[in-house]
Design an enzyme around this catalytic site. Structure first.
Site, PDB file in Angstrom:
ATOM      1  N   ARG A  96      38.606  52.006  54.814  1.00 61.49           N
ATOM      2  CA  ARG A  96      37.326  51.518  55.487  1.00 61.49           C
ATOM      3  C   ARG A  96      36.807  52.402  56.312  1.00 61.49           C
ATOM      4  NH1 ARG A  96      41.562  47.436  55.841  1.00 61.49           N
ATOM      5  NH2 ARG A  96      40.930  45.673  54.764  1.00 61.49           N
TER       6      ARG A  96
ATOM      7  N   LYS B 184      43.436  46.089  59.095  1.00 62.40           N
ATOM      8  CA  LYS B 184      43.089  44.852  59.863  1.00 62.40           C
ATOM      9  C   LYS B 184      44.343  44.065  60.202  1.00 62.40           C
ATOM     10  CE  LYS B 184      38.333  44.088  57.945  1.00 62.40           C
ATOM     11  NZ  LYS B 184      37.441  42.995  57.216  1.00 62.40           N
TER      12      LYS B 184
ATOM     13  N   HIS C 145      30.810  51.660  52.865  1.00 62.36           N
ATOM     14  CA  HIS C 145      31.581  50.710  52.201  1.00 62.36           C
ATOM     15  C   HIS C 145      31.824  50.634  50.918  1.00 62.36           C
ATOM     16  CE1 HIS C 145      34.804  47.688  53.350  1.00 62.36           C
ATOM     17  NE2 HIS C 145      34.127  46.612  52.651  1.00 62.36           N
TER      18      HIS C 145
ATOM     19  N   ARG D 260      34.553  52.878  49.241  1.00 65.95           N
ATOM     20  CA  ARG D 260      35.786  52.100  49.310  1.00 65.95           C
ATOM     21  C   ARG D 260      35.719  50.943  48.039  1.00 65.95           C
ATOM     22  NH1 ARG D 260      40.051  49.552  51.944  1.00 65.95           N
ATOM     23  NH2 ARG D 260      40.001  47.211  52.083  1.00 65.95           N
TER      24      ARG D 260
ATOM     25  N   HIS E  85      44.209  44.677  51.517  1.00 63.76           N
ATOM     26  CA  HIS E  85      43.847  43.060  51.294  1.00 63.76           C
ATOM     27  C   HIS E  85      45.172  42.304  51.577  1.00 63.76           C
ATOM     28  CE1 HIS E  85      40.179  44.273  48.739  1.00 63.76           C
ATOM     29  NE2 HIS E  85      40.021  44.563  49.999  1.00 63.76           N
TER      30      HIS E  85
ATOM     31  N   TYR F 120      37.315  42.516  42.334  1.00 69.48           N
ATOM     32  CA  TYR F 120      36.895  43.575  41.556  1.00 69.48           C
ATOM     33  C   TYR F 120      37.114  43.389  40.097  1.00 69.48           C
ATOM     34  CZ  TYR F 120      36.984  45.835  45.990  1.00 69.48           C
ATOM     35  OH  TYR F 120      36.748  46.034  47.344  1.00 69.48           O
TER      36      TYR F 120
END
Length: 306
Positions: free
Chosen positions: A161, A184, A252, A255, A278, A287
């Site tokens: 990110r 995150k 982004h 990524r 994730h 994806y």
């Protein structure tokens, strides 16, 4: 927050501190939470024509919730943004109900409006390379051009990110073969560093006029402070305009391109999930949908009966 009762204001501040300290929520997330819940509490205060203390907040019913949502949607708020605000309010109420000992069903039972999730818009490998080449031409200062190339190469080559890339410190240089990234929610992951990223960062560091300090930023702004995301967003905007790329070609998107290119090369979906950080495999599975959509576009153009 002048309309909000002191008790509600204190509860909100305590919840935000809880989210930051114990849940590891990022600064941007905390700011969004604060804005969303503050708007809700201010509406309820005005709607009920009285300041809402904690006891009053515990009595919020389905009708009150629907009135808030109707008012928000009436301002032109989209379904996606409404769903985000509702999620913040529900999270606050879960915490408040547990703390104060009341039943939050009226709030938690409200369903978010449905919306179609946007698929990520990755760049083709040639487009990604062309974009990096164009970025190198955007600055009159050679070291700034090398810096911008290094940042975007790290985004693409490591799947970071933008906040993670710009959060790299001086003691991360020279870039090792693997990086430990705190993403995150404070989740740590190990990311391989492709040779192109190490070469690009080394070239930038040799040219950078600002001293590299162990606890300082790896990527410096022109005046020496930490580099901000806006600078990279702007240089990418100029480069994509020159190349005629869509507005979705953002930092982004690099990524997303990292993930899609790994998938194209036969990468395992769960391994890609780990590399991206994730929390849920379903997020990474997006994806797969991108790849399928692209294959269908090719099929429809090429098939004689399409």
């Amino acid at each position: 927050m002048s309309l909000i009762s002191p008790a509600a204001r204190d509860a909100l501040e305590n919840w935000l501190s809880h989210q930051s300290a114990l849940k590891g929520a990022a600064g941007n997330t905390i700011t969004a939470y604060q804005g969303d819940v503050t708007e809700f509490l201010a509406f309820i205060t005005e709607y009920k024509a009285d300041q809402q203390g904690l006891a009053a907040l515990a009595r919020i019913n389905v009708t009150d919730m629907r009135a808030w949502m109707a008012q928000a949607r009436g301002t032109g708020l989209g379904a996606r943004s409404m769903a985000r605000k509702l999620s913040a309010v529900k999270a606050f109420y879960r915490w408040l109900a547990e703390r104060e000992g009341f039943e939050p069903t009226a709030v938690l039972s409200i369903r978010a409006p449905k919306f179609q999730k946007k698929l990520p818009r990755p760049l083709a490998q040639d487009a990604a390379r062309n974009l990096i080449d164009a970025i190198e031409l955007q600055s009159e200062k050679p070291w700034v051009a090398l810096r911008d190339v290094a940042v975007v190469t790290v985004l693409w080559g490591c799947g970071l990110r933008i906040s993670e890339a710009l959060g790299l410190r001086g003691d991360d240089a020279p870039l090792p073969e693997v990086l430990r990234i705190i993403g995150k929610g404070g989740k740590e992951r190990v990311v391989p560093v492709v040779p192109a990223a190490r070469v690009a960062v080394d070239a930038y560091l040799r040219a950078c006029p600002h001293p590299l300090e162990t606890n300082g930023p790896l990527f410096h702004a022109v005046r020496g402070g930490p580099l901000r995301p806006g600078a990279i967003q702007k240089v990418m905007a100029r480069a994509r305009m020159q190349l005629g790329l869509p507005a979705s070609a953002t930092p982004h998107a690099m990524r997303h391109s990292f993930a899609t290119h790994l998938l194209d090369a036969g990468g395992d979906l769960r391994a890609i999930q780990e590399l991206l950080g994730h929390a849920s495999l379903s997020t990474t599975q997006t994806y797969t949908a991108v790849d399928t959509a692209r294959l269908m576009e090719v099929y429809e153009r090429a098939h004689p009966k399409a």
